[in-house]
Design a protein around this motif. Structure first.
Motif, PDB file in Angstrom:
ATOM      1  N   PHE A 163     -34.110 -84.445  77.776  1.00 10.51           N
ATOM      2  CA  PHE A 163     -33.173 -84.788  76.758  1.00 10.51           C
ATOM      3  C   PHE A 163     -33.938 -85.448  75.228  1.00 10.51           C
ATOM      4  CE2 PHE A 163     -29.606 -88.089  75.335  1.00 10.51           C
ATOM      5  CZ  PHE A 163     -28.862 -86.952  74.477  1.00 10.51           C
TER       6      PHE A 163
ATOM      7  N   ILE B  78     -35.553 -82.187  73.667  1.00 14.81           N
ATOM      8  CA  ILE B  78     -34.494 -81.524  72.887  1.00 14.81           C
ATOM      9  C   ILE B  78     -34.035 -82.262  71.667  1.00 14.81           C
ATOM     10  CG2 ILE B  78     -32.062 -80.695  73.085  1.00 14.81           C
ATOM     11  CD1 ILE B  78     -32.563 -79.893  75.986  1.00 14.81           C
TER      12      ILE B  78
ATOM     13  N   TRP C 296     -28.945 -81.113  69.381  1.00  8.63           N
ATOM     14  CA  TRP C 296     -29.839 -81.126  70.686  1.00  8.63           C
ATOM     15  C   TRP C 296     -28.462 -80.509  71.805  1.00  8.63           C
ATOM     16  CZ3 TRP C 296     -26.819 -83.155  74.789  1.00  8.63           C
ATOM     17  CH2 TRP C 296     -25.694 -84.185  74.607  1.00  8.63           C
ATOM     18  N   TRP C 297     -27.231 -80.688  71.546  1.00  7.65           N
ATOM     19  CA  TRP C 297     -26.332 -80.018  72.493  1.00  7.65           C
ATOM     20  C   TRP C 297     -26.614 -78.355  72.723  1.00  7.65           C
ATOM     21  CZ3 TRP C 297     -25.087 -83.107  68.501  1.00  7.65           C
ATOM     22  CH2 TRP C 297     -24.338 -82.594  67.281  1.00  7.65           C
TER      23      TRP C 297
ATOM     24  N   TRP D 174     -29.630 -77.717  74.528  1.00  4.87           N
ATOM     25  CA  TRP D 174     -29.567 -77.819  76.038  1.00  4.87           C
ATOM     26  C   TRP D 174     -28.910 -76.693  76.790  1.00  4.87           C
ATOM     27  CZ3 TRP D 174     -30.209 -82.872  78.693  1.00  4.87           C
ATOM     28  CH2 TRP D 174     -29.831 -82.927  79.968  1.00  4.87           C
TER      29      TRP D 174
ATOM     30  N   ASP E 194     -30.595 -74.576  79.570  1.00  3.84           N
ATOM     31  CA  ASP E 194     -29.930 -74.431  80.547  1.00  3.84           C
ATOM     32  C   ASP E 194     -29.992 -72.828  81.038  1.00  3.84           C
ATOM     33  OD1 ASP E 194     -28.672 -74.704  83.094  1.00  3.84           O
ATOM     34  OD2 ASP E 194     -26.735 -75.245  81.888  1.00  3.84           O
TER      35      ASP E 194
END
Length: 389
Positions: free
Chosen positions: A245, A248, A255-256, A259, A263
């Motif tokens: 986190f 990122i 950041w989302w 992420w 993933d």
């Protein structure tokens, strides 16, 4: 014709009525039929199996008071077709068939598990014509008869959705576990760990493609989780996640979004896929106790007894548990062709061949994992001895 009849938990070789195919059915001469672990269960626990299958709407499974012929892992030669049935293959063609027989307009019965769908421990068997597949490439009947159990293994592996980079752990290396190992190897899984108490079964697991074999009396199949990039400690998992986190958030995009990209690229920790192929009470909880975080457990072994687990432990490890059974027509066909085209070699599993007169003794012999894995029935074989291949 000759057939091995199960009645009141006893197996006897008897003369029974010849079979006549109805519309949509084909009569086969049985060439080979494998003895399955579920057949061993059925001999002494068919009343339990009858009650259990009735709960899911599968009607007609035999009770101990019934007279029925087991055997659902078979190949045979076409003898005759029922009236108004398309002659799918020429007479004498070697075929395999899914073990389901339509006995009336709406009802299919499980071949070898129902008095209305006589199984392959016999000279002849009825099959549903549309569920029949020609054996390709001149494949030997010994190997063709392995189609059904290999389809079970293929279904388990496909339903697991395992990735090639994820380590597979196979608990129990009987015929079911060995089939799973073969299929994992065939799809290119890079690390396969197999665990069994039996030295003979560990040897067979190596022949089938296991990269690591474990004697659970000496060590745990889960103890090398760090070596495989897995997480076995909750504190370590939290530190790992927060570390990602932080990295990122230093990027120049929200950041989302980063992420989600991470993933999809597999940056998050790997999980092992654990195939439970023993089917005994207590095994599932043992796996939950030892499994790394985020493991996926695939229940393949048939446990006929009630069992208990500690859900809170599985919850805290975020373990996923899935049970599988059977296969689709495509998986049955694919398994047959994988054998015929040399993608899998299931010959190490076949440890003996017996005639109809020796089926009862073969059931006893299969109780010793150091002696046998899969015994095939050859209805033309004379005598009761079990011949090694």
């Amino acid at each position: 014709m000759k057939a091995v009849v199960c009645h009141q938990n006893e197996l006897t070789l008897e003369d029974v009525s010849h079979l006549t195919p109805s519309q949509g059915q084909t009569l086969l001469e049985v060439v080979r039929c494998g003895i399955c672990g579920s057949d061993l269960h059925m001999q002494h626990s068919c009343d339990h199996m009858h009650e259990l299958t009735a709960k899911v709407g599968l009607k007609g499974v035999a009770k101990s008071t019934d007279r029925f012929v087991m055997g659902h892992e078979f190949c045979g030669r076409v003898l005759d077709y029922g009236p108004k049935t398309r002659k799918k293959f020429k007479i004498d063609t070697l075929v395999c068939a899914m073990p389901l027989l339509k006995v009336d307009q709406w009802c299919y019965q499980a071949t070898g598990l129902s008095p209305q769908a006589s199984g392959g421990y016999a000279e002849q068997i009825l099959v549903q014509s549309q569920l029949m597949f020609a054996v390709p490439n001149g494949l030997h009947p010994d190997l063709a008869a392995m189609t059904e159990p290999m389809a079970v293994a293929l279904h388990a592996v496909r339903r697991s959705r395992i990735k090639k980079s994820e380590p597979a752990i196979v608990i129990g290396c009987g015929p079911v576990g060995l089939g799973v190992i073969l299929m994992l190897k065939a799809i290119g899984v890079k690390k396969i760990i197999a665990s069994d108490f039996s030295p003979n079964r560990r040897r067979l697991a190596q022949l089938c493609g296991a990269d690591v074999v474990i004697d659970p009396k000496q060590s745990s199949p889960f103890e090398s989780w760090k070596e495989y990039g897995l997480l076995g400690d909750a504190s370590e998992a939290i530190n790992y996640g927060i570390g990602i986190f932080e990295k990122i958030q230093s990027m120049h995009i929200p950041w989302w979004h980063a992420w989600r990209v991470a993933d999809k690229l597999g940056a998050l920790p790997k999980r092992p896929v654990i195939f439970e192929c023993v089917g005994m009470p207590g095994i599932l909880q043992q796996i939950i106790n030892g499994a790394p975080l985020f493991s996926k457990i695939i229940g393949v072994g048939v446990c006929m007894q009630s069992d208990s687990i500690e859900p809170a432990l599985a919850l805290n490890k975020e373990i996923e548990i899935q049970f599988v059974i059977g296969y689709t027509p495509l998986e049955f066909r694919d398994a047959l062709h994988m054998i015929a085209e040399g993608q899998i070699d299931c010959s190490p599993l076949i440890t003996g061949v017996v005639g109809l007169a020796g089926v009862k003794d073969a059931f006893q012999a299969l109780g010793d994992p150091e002696q046998h894995a899969k015994i095939l029935v050859d209805p033309k074989k004379i005598g009761s001895d079990i011949s090694a291949l």
